[in-house]
Design a protein around this motif. Structure first.
Motif, mmCIF file in Angstrom:
data_model
loop_
_atom_site.group_PDB
_atom_site.id
_atom_site.type_symbol
_atom_site.label_atom_id
_atom_site.label_comp_id
_atom_site.label_asym_id
_atom_site.label_seq_id
_atom_site.Cartn_x
_atom_site.Cartn_y
_atom_site.Cartn_z
ATOM 1 N N GLU A 395 76.531 22.746 56.219
ATOM 2 C CA GLU A 395 75.841 21.670 55.515
ATOM 3 C C GLU A 395 74.322 21.770 55.734
ATOM 4 O OE1 GLU A 395 76.994 19.360 53.557
ATOM 5 O OE2 GLU A 395 75.280 17.976 53.443
ATOM 6 N N PHE A 396 73.948 22.069 56.969
ATOM 7 C CA PHE A 396 72.537 22.243 57.278
ATOM 8 C C PHE A 396 71.939 23.388 56.451
ATOM 9 C CE2 PHE A 396 69.505 24.848 59.681
ATOM 10 C CZ PHE A 396 68.452 23.961 59.770
ATOM 11 N N CYS A 397 72.647 24.502 56.382
ATOM 12 C CA CYS A 397 72.146 25.652 55.612
ATOM 13 C C CYS A 397 72.069 25.315 54.126
ATOM 14 C CB CYS A 397 73.052 26.864 55.804
ATOM 15 S SG CYS A 397 73.010 27.528 57.462
ATOM 16 N N ALA A 398 73.018 24.496 53.653
ATOM 17 C CA ALA A 398 73.096 24.224 52.218
ATOM 18 C C ALA A 398 72.073 23.178 51.786
ATOM 19 C CB ALA A 398 74.508 23.778 51.853
ATOM 20 N N THR A 399 72.001 22.055 52.500
ATOM 21 C CA THR A 399 71.207 20.921 52.009
ATOM 22 C C THR A 399 70.119 20.477 52.974
ATOM 23 O OG1 THR A 399 72.564 19.237 53.066
ATOM 24 C CG2 THR A 399 73.311 20.035 50.921
ATOM 25 N N GLY A 400 70.071 21.076 54.149
ATOM 26 C CA GLY A 400 69.154 20.591 55.170
ATOM 27 C C GLY A 400 69.844 19.610 56.101
ATOM 28 N N GLY A 401 70.946 19.034 55.634
ATOM 29 C CA GLY A 401 71.745 18.153 56.486
ATOM 30 C C GLY A 401 71.066 16.849 56.857
ATOM 31 N N TYR A 402 70.206 16.334 55.979
ATOM 32 C CA TYR A 402 69.471 15.111 56.318
ATOM 33 C C TYR A 402 70.239 13.864 55.885
ATOM 34 C CZ TYR A 402 65.746 18.397 57.073
ATOM 35 O OH TYR A 402 65.022 19.456 57.533
ATOM 36 N N ALA A 403 70.024 12.780 56.634
ATOM 37 C CA ALA A 403 70.623 11.506 56.258
ATOM 38 C C ALA A 403 70.082 11.090 54.885
ATOM 39 C CB ALA A 403 70.299 10.455 57.315
ATOM 40 N N LEU A 404 68.783 11.357 54.661
ATOM 41 C CA LEU A 404 68.198 11.107 53.351
ATOM 42 C C LEU A 404 68.427 12.367 52.518
ATOM 43 C CD1 LEU A 404 66.312 9.384 51.491
ATOM 44 C CD2 LEU A 404 64.400 10.607 52.515
ATOM 45 N N ARG A 405 69.266 12.266 51.516
ATOM 46 C CA ARG A 405 69.631 13.476 50.764
ATOM 47 C C ARG A 405 68.563 13.748 49.707
ATOM 48 N NH1 ARG A 405 74.489 15.587 51.816
ATOM 49 N NH2 ARG A 405 74.147 16.835 49.952
ATOM 50 N N ALA A 406 67.498 14.406 50.143
ATOM 51 C CA ALA A 406 66.338 14.581 49.270
ATOM 52 C C ALA A 406 66.380 15.887 48.497
ATOM 53 C CB ALA A 406 65.059 14.530 50.104
ATOM 54 N N TYR A 407 67.276 16.785 48.873
ATOM 55 C CA TYR A 407 67.156 18.136 48.338
ATOM 56 C C TYR A 407 68.274 18.525 47.379
ATOM 57 C CZ TYR A 407 63.460 18.741 51.737
ATOM 58 O OH TYR A 407 62.310 18.605 52.450
ATOM 59 N N ASP A 408 68.826 17.533 46.674
ATOM 60 C CA ASP A 408 69.913 17.872 45.762
ATOM 61 C C ASP A 408 69.473 18.919 44.739
ATOM 62 O OD1 ASP A 408 71.552 16.282 47.121
ATOM 63 O OD2 ASP A 408 71.457 14.568 45.751
ATOM 64 N N ARG A 409 68.191 18.839 44.338
ATOM 65 C CA ARG A 409 67.716 19.797 43.331
ATOM 66 C C ARG A 409 67.375 21.156 43.933
ATOM 67 N NH1 ARG A 409 62.900 17.736 39.834
ATOM 68 N NH2 ARG A 409 62.363 16.658 41.753
ATOM 69 N N TRP A 410 67.054 21.174 45.215
ATOM 70 C CA TRP A 410 66.533 22.414 45.814
ATOM 71 C C TRP A 410 67.436 22.957 46.898
ATOM 72 C CZ3 TRP A 410 63.503 23.018 42.104
ATOM 73 C CH2 TRP A 410 62.670 21.994 41.636
ATOM 74 N N GLN A 411 68.722 22.648 46.829
ATOM 75 C CA GLN A 411 69.650 23.142 47.854
ATOM 76 C C GLN A 411 69.499 24.643 48.050
ATOM 77 O OE1 GLN A 411 73.361 20.241 46.966
ATOM 78 N NE2 GLN A 411 73.858 22.195 47.882
ATOM 79 N N ARG A 412 69.706 25.070 49.281
ATOM 80 C CA ARG A 412 69.603 26.499 49.570
ATOM 81 C C ARG A 412 70.900 27.206 49.179
ATOM 82 N NH1 ARG A 412 66.888 28.024 55.306
ATOM 83 N NH2 ARG A 412 65.490 29.644 54.535
ATOM 84 N N LEU A 413 72.028 26.575 49.548
ATOM 85 C CA LEU A 413 73.329 27.128 49.181
ATOM 86 C C LEU A 413 74.039 26.150 48.258
ATOM 87 C CD1 LEU A 413 74.682 28.371 52.653
ATOM 88 C CD2 LEU A 413 73.231 29.581 51.030
ATOM 89 N N MET A 414 74.737 26.674 47.246
ATOM 90 C CA MET A 414 75.503 25.840 46.322
ATOM 91 C C MET A 414 76.970 26.261 46.386
ATOM 92 S SD MET A 414 72.928 24.294 44.575
ATOM 93 C CE MET A 414 73.485 23.866 42.938
ATOM 94 N N LEU A 415 77.837 25.272 46.200
ATOM 95 C CA LEU A 415 79.271 25.564 46.137
ATOM 96 C C LEU A 415 79.686 25.566 44.675
ATOM 97 C CD1 LEU A 415 81.922 25.984 47.746
ATOM 98 C CD2 LEU A 415 82.233 23.513 47.661
ATOM 99 N N ARG A 416 80.159 26.706 44.206
ATOM 100 C CA ARG A 416 80.633 26.779 42.828
ATOM 101 C C ARG A 416 81.953 27.536 42.808
ATOM 102 N NH1 ARG A 416 76.755 29.897 39.653
ATOM 103 N NH2 ARG A 416 75.146 28.430 40.273
ATOM 104 N N ASP A 417 82.973 26.957 42.183
ATOM 105 C CA ASP A 417 84.302 27.566 42.092
ATOM 106 C C ASP A 417 84.802 28.015 43.461
ATOM 107 O OD1 ASP A 417 84.009 27.226 39.365
ATOM 108 O OD2 ASP A 417 83.210 29.256 39.063
ATOM 109 N N GLY A 418 84.572 27.189 44.473
ATOM 110 C CA GLY A 418 85.088 27.513 45.797
ATOM 111 C C GLY A 418 84.280 28.557 46.552
ATOM 112 N N LEU A 419 83.187 29.002 45.950
ATOM 113 C CA LEU A 419 82.365 30.024 46.606
ATOM 114 C C LEU A 419 80.972 29.478 46.912
ATOM 115 C CD1 LEU A 419 83.179 33.211 44.476
ATOM 116 C CD2 LEU A 419 83.807 32.815 46.852
ATOM 117 N N TRP A 420 80.502 29.770 48.110
ATOM 118 C CA TRP A 420 79.134 29.412 48.484
ATOM 119 C C TRP A 420 78.203 30.564 48.119
ATOM 120 C CZ3 TRP A 420 77.686 24.685 50.179
ATOM 121 C CH2 TRP A 420 78.699 23.835 50.650
#
Lengths: 781, 217
Positions: A395-420
């Motif tokens: 979660e940290f690698c994907a979104t930063g893992g912050y309580a304030l979810r600020a990076y929905d647009r700039w996520q580092r890793l995305m989950l698509r069709d079961g694949l990161w």
């Protein structure tokens, strides 16, 4: 399988034998064996030693090395057409696994040889390597692992780290060989009371160099090596060929020394840990250790450099740099005789390294989280990792893992069709550039003005202290600091005899507990027949003017020094614990209005200085307030910020290397301390803070040893007030690594300093200037 | 209050320990280089996800200064946003704070090199502002007379008294404000590009627990 053999036993070549046999019997294209060692130099060295027999037997086996020093074209070619045997380092291997073509490159891999595994196991580099091996194992199932280790105190722990969990790991022991011949060097000159230079030993050391074929002169830090080398040359009237070798020298310079050594052209090499591991070149018949060896294992390793004939004892001389180190050296000698190797137990696999592993995995292509989790759990250190802990890291690698979810647009890793996968594939380049777990302080290249070739590197913190005109040592020569240009230190050559600024920072080693117990026991002897007379006298003087520290009491000495009141707390808890104690004591002093300004910690004591004198140290050691203070202090202290910086860099929250060279406009960058403060305030449960705390508690702050010390001493405190520095305290006064305390005392100093600068302008408090052109008025409301 | 008063072009100004400037005569509070939403821009451009709390931190600090001074006018002296796209990323919570802070007073956004155009967040957009004898602009110009600017993020370390702190710099002609935003670094006051903007006789007011007046070497 783990092979344990003393240094010089030929264990490295034996590790390759099965590979050579298999490749000779059934030649096949592609990578067959991967060799990983902690040092680049070791990989280059093995390449030389391995190619000779292979060429002599005319075997169709290609052997190449691949490290941070390998050229770009060579690296590209190696990926397209790998050699049979590839020699590399953990970082270069991690980088290889990050490429999308990693499965193709490693699919035929049969064997992995991990050399000097005992050295890797002590650090996060070992954790990173084992994670990389879990990846290789998934690509090429049934991969055989061989670990090669020098003599260690706990072979089972290393076997568990090496083997694929939960597979068993057989251990082979080689004959440990004859006892080494180690002595303390006897000199005409007396060693000084303090200081680490050991310049007094130069004539005696030169004598030894003359008497032997090749001598390695080891130092604990690069700075000491530089100064010693410089002094050695000044005294080297006969022009003996002597070289210097350490990690901050430029590669060309190191190469030159290595080549000269292989050809047997050097009588002596002044060196540091870069030569510490099993590099086997030339006829080394004497090892000299300058300064006390901080742990016995390291001492034995260094001695192993000497005399690589397996059945003859190795010869080594210890040269303590000052009188306290004489005591340490004698204690270490006793430990070697009793074959009592020391070491600290290793904890569970660090999660910052896991975060980096997840990012590396993402660079190589899309992955399934469950598969990666299962893979990671085959690593011994991560065998007990929970799914929740793994998901936190993901979660940290994907979104930063912050309580304030600020990076929905700039996520580092995305989950698509079961694949990161990486949201932006271009991110892979940046991640690759920051692979690794070695936390060197930031360094700057040093270059002669108008010359492209670098001389070496110095720490950024050291460079920041230089003013134009300052002279310092690098690569054994004195240079003059000219300016800082595009993050390169520009210097000119100087023919001075003494550098103005003698030292740059360097690695510090902590003395181990075992060695302390020996030292403390020695202190309690009525006299010291095993110590040289001058050192026994020194201890006797300490006993006379003050007291000897005891195991179950805390000795506190208070004396004026440098116009400030100093107090030294001898509690022998190790550098990290003494450092934490320094933080806690100065916080208590701040509460009690004693205005501490700073402290410094050594392995055996903490020295605090401040504006006011400590008259009664007992309240400072009140266990419950120390414990309360600890929690409170932990979140705000400098050690935590340093730990945060290291872990945040490893985990990929901040970057050490940027695609373009760093810009010189510094107002764009800001300190990671700010990030730490912000997270602590707004997101105190964030993964990075949990990791930081865990890491700090693991070693750096070592509160456990403070608790143990408080329990052991039960408030038995001896306070001695002295007129001047005591014999035992003298070495501490010269200790580098002073920590400033940001409290009322320093605020007062700041006000004084500000006022002083105003005074020099003659404008401190008069109104005349104000009327003339609007000068300052001061208000502290 | 732990503040320092000083004069520029005959006008008394107050340096607050937070890095804000207070002009009591005009009841104007000035802050420079807020760099709001910096973490968003870094995420967008570098793919790094820094703790996204710097806008909250900066606005809370500004709210405290406004609460303490009750200004009739707030001047944000440029680089208020890390870039114009970042201004859109300001979360609802921070927007609401900003709206509350703007209520009942003039709010002026001076354009900076990071935010050269208007943002949809209320207030007035100006390239420069004249207030009494002083001109407020983002980047210092040649041959000024009573100029207040930001941009350089000056910082200064007192000899023997620890790390550098963000600071105000002024001589008899101009004043440069420290960066106010949470995620901002600093440029040492002795750096030629910054030092050369000032006369040899130049003063620094350090921020921190107390504002601290000193002279620049």
């Amino acid at each position: 399988m783990l092979l344990i053999a003393p240094t010089g036993g030929g264990k490295t070549l034996s590790g390759f034998l099965p590979s050579l046999i298999e490749l000779a019997d059934a030649p096949a294209d592609g990578l067959h064996t991967l060799y990983v060692s902690p040092l680049k130099a070791l990989a280059a060295d093995i390449k030389r030693n391995l190619r000779t027999p292979v060429e002599e037997m005319d075997l169709p086996i290609r052997i190449e090395d691949r490290t941070g020093d390998t050229s770009y074209t060579q690296k590209r070619r190696q990926r397209a057409d790998p050699p049979h045997i590839l020699l590399t380092t953990p970082e270069s291997l991690a980088l290889l696994t990050s490429y999308e073509d990693a499965p193709r490159m490693f699919s035929g891999l049969q064997r992995v040889i991990v050399d000097e595994i005992h050295a890797l196991q002590e650090s996060k580099r070992g954790d990173q390597l084992m994670l990389a091996l879990s990846r290789l194992d998934a690509i090429s199932p049934g991969l055989r692992r061989v670990g090669l280790s020098a003599t260690v105190e706990d072979p089972d722990a290393i076997a568990k780290t090496l083997a694929r969990h939960p597979d068993p790991c057989p251990i082979l022991y080689a004959d440990p060989g004859p006892d080494p011949d180690i002595q303390m060097l006897v000199t005409q000159e007396l060693p000084p009371w303090s200081g680490g230079g050991a310049a007094y030993s130069i004539p005696a050391v030169l004598e030894q160099v003359k008497k032997h074929k090749t001598t390695l002169i080891f130092h604990n830090t690069r700075a000491q090596a530089e100064i010693y080398f410089h002094n050695l040359w000044l005294a080297n009237d006969e022009g003996l060929p002597i070289g210097i070798h350490h990690g901050s020298l430029a590669r060309e310079q190191r190469d030159k020394v290595e080549a000269a050594m292989v050809r047997g052209e050097l009588k002596a090499i002044v060196c540091t840990g870069t030569l510490d591991l099993g590099i086997d070149w030339g006829d080394v018949d004497l090892v000299i250790q300058i300064g006390a060896p901080k742990n016995v294992k390291r001492l034995v390793q260094r001695i192993g450099r000497a005399n690589h004939r397996y059945n003859a004892p190795s010869r080594a001389l210890l040269v303590p740099a000052n009188r306290f180190e004489i005591v340490e050296c004698v204690a270490a000698l006793e430990a070697v005789k009793e074959r009592a190797l020391d070491g600290e137990p290793k904890g569970a696999g660090p999660r910052d390294v896991l975060c980096q592993h997840i990012l590396i995995r993402a660079c190589a292509g899309p992955f399934v989280d469950t598969e990666l989790f299962d893979e990671v759990r085959t690593v011994g250190a991560y065998a007990d990792l929970s799914r929740a802990a793994f998901d936190d890291c993901l979660e940290f690698c994907a979104t930063g893992g912050y309580a304030l979810r600020a990076y929905d647009r700039w996520q580092r890793l995305m989950l698509r069709d079961g694949l990161w996968h990486l949201r932006d594939p271009r991110a892979a380049q940046r991640i690759r550039m920051n692979i690794g777990t070695i936390q060197d302080t930031d360094t700057l290249k040093v270059r002669l003005k108008g010359n492209f070739k670098p001389l070496g590197e110095v720490e950024e913190a050291f460079a920041a202290t230089l003013s134009p005109g300052d002279t310092f040592l690098i690569g054994g020569e004195i240079v003059r600091y000219e300016n800082l240009k595009e993050m390169t230190v520009q210097v000119t050559r100087r023919a001075d005899k003494q550098p103005k600024i003698a030292t740059f920072l360097g690695t510090k080693f902590a003395t181990t507990t075992q060695l302390f117990d020996r030292i403390l026991a020695m202190f309690q002897q009525p006299d010291w027949p095993q110590l040289p007379g001058h050192t026994a006298d020194w201890l006797a003087l300490q006993r006379k003017v003050s007291k000897m520290p005891e195991r179950d009491r805390i000795l506190v000495e208070t004396f004026p020094h440098d116009s400030r009141s100093h107090s030294v707390f001898y509690s022998f808890a190790g550098r990290n614990a003494q450092q934490t104690l320094g933080m806690l004591l100065t916080q208590r002093m701040e509460d009690l209005g004693l205005n501490p300004i700073g402290f410094v910690a050594t392995d055996y004591a903490t020295m605090v200085w401040g504006l006011d004198e400590i008259t009664d140290p007992a309240p400072l050691f009140d266990a419950s307030s120390l414990r309360d203070g600890f929690e409170n202090w932990l979140s705000g202290n400098a050690v935590m910020k340093k730990t945060f910086r290291a872990s945040a860099t490893i985990a990929g929250l901040i970057e050490r290397n940027l695609p373009q060279a760093r810009k010189s406009g510094r107002q764009a960058t800001f300190s990671s301390d700010i990030l730490y403060d912000t997270l602590t305030k707004y997101d105190p449960d964030h993964l990075m803070l949990r990791i930081t705390r865990e890491e700090a508690l693991r070693g750096l702050v070592d509160f456990g040893r403070i608790e143990e010390m408080i329990a052991r001493t039960e408030g038995r405190i001896d306070h001695v007030t002295l007129k001047r520095v005591s014999p035992l305290a003298a070495p501490i006064c010269l200790e580098p690594g002073r920590v400033p305390i940001k409290g009322e005392g320093r605020e007062r100093l700041a006000e004084e300093a500000a006022a002083k600068l105003l005074d020099t302008a003659g404008l401190a408090d008069n109104g005349k200037d104000k009327r003339r052109w609007g000068g300052p008025m001061l208000f502290y409301g | 209050m732990n503040t320092v008063d000083f004069q520029l072009r005959g006008l008394t100004l107050t340096a607050l320990p937070s890095g804000a400037l207070w002009d009591a005569t005009h009841r104007a509070l000035c802050v420079s280089d807020l760099h709001l939403c910096k973490s968003d821009r870094i995420a967008r451009r570098q793919g790094l996800m820094l703790p996204p709390y710097e806008s909250r931190e900066t606005l809370d600090k500004l709210a405290a200064d406004i609460e303490a001074t009750h200004p009739q006018m707030v001047i944000c002296l440029g680089d208020s946003f890390d870039d114009l796209a970042a201004a859109e990323a300001l979360d609802d919570d921070c927007r609401q704070t900003l709206t509350q802070l703007q209520a009942g007073r003039r709010w002026i956004w001076i354009e900076g090199n990071h935010d050269p155009g208007p943002v949809e967040l209320g207030g007035t957009h100006l390239a420069e502002l004249q207030l009494g004898p002083l001109t407020y602009r983002h980047i210092a110009e040649n041959a000024p007379s009573g100029e207040v600017s930001g941009h350089y993020h000056p910082k200064f370390a007192l000899p023997g008294a620890g790390a550098a702190r963000p600071c105000f710099l002024y001589d008899d002609r101009r004043l440069i404000l420290p960066a106010y935003g949470a995620y901002t670094g600093g440029l040492r006051a002795q750096t030629p590009v910054l030092r050369d903007l000032f006369a040899p006789q130049c003063f620094a007011i350090l921020t921190g627990r107390k504002a601290l007046l000193t002279r620049l070497p």
